[in-house]
Design a protein around this motif. Structure first.
Motif: not given
Ligand code: FES
Length: 93
Positions: A48-55, A77-92
């Motif tokens: 949940s929440g929004q992020i910004d890759y800043r171009q 970078y954060p682009a909302s007041a609250e962010l929720e991430l899942g656990e980091p996951c190694y790409p398959a």
């Protein structure tokens, strides 16, 4: 100040720092290599929440990973007041 939640852990975010920095400060086992959005190894799900890759293009994510809602915290970078991430996951791939 934006706030990040990952499972049971949470912290306040410095908007000037990519999310990877906060994940490391929380002691999560995030992997990193390029730190510029190319390799994809740091990816994790944005719940949940929004992020910004800043171009910077998230070239390290393929279409399936994008569709699954994964992000690259090394360039996000954060682009909302609250962010929720899942656990980091190694790409398959
Ligand atoms: S460390 Fe390479 S894309 Fe994040």
């Amino acid at each position: 100040m934006p706030r990040l939640q990952v499972g049971e852990q949470g912290c306040e975010l410095d908007s000037a720092q990519p999310l990877l920095t906060a994940l490391q400060q929380l002691g999560l086992p995030v992997r990193q290599a390029c730190r510029n959005g190319v390799c994809g190894i740091c990816q994790c799900p944005l719940l949940s929440g929004q992020i910004d890759y800043r171009q910077i293009q998230p070239r390290g994510l393929n279409q399936q990973e994008l569709a699954a809602g994964r992000i690259l915290p090394c360039i996000a970078y954060p682009a909302s007041a609250e962010l929720e991430l899942g656990e980091p996951c190694y790409p398959a791939r």
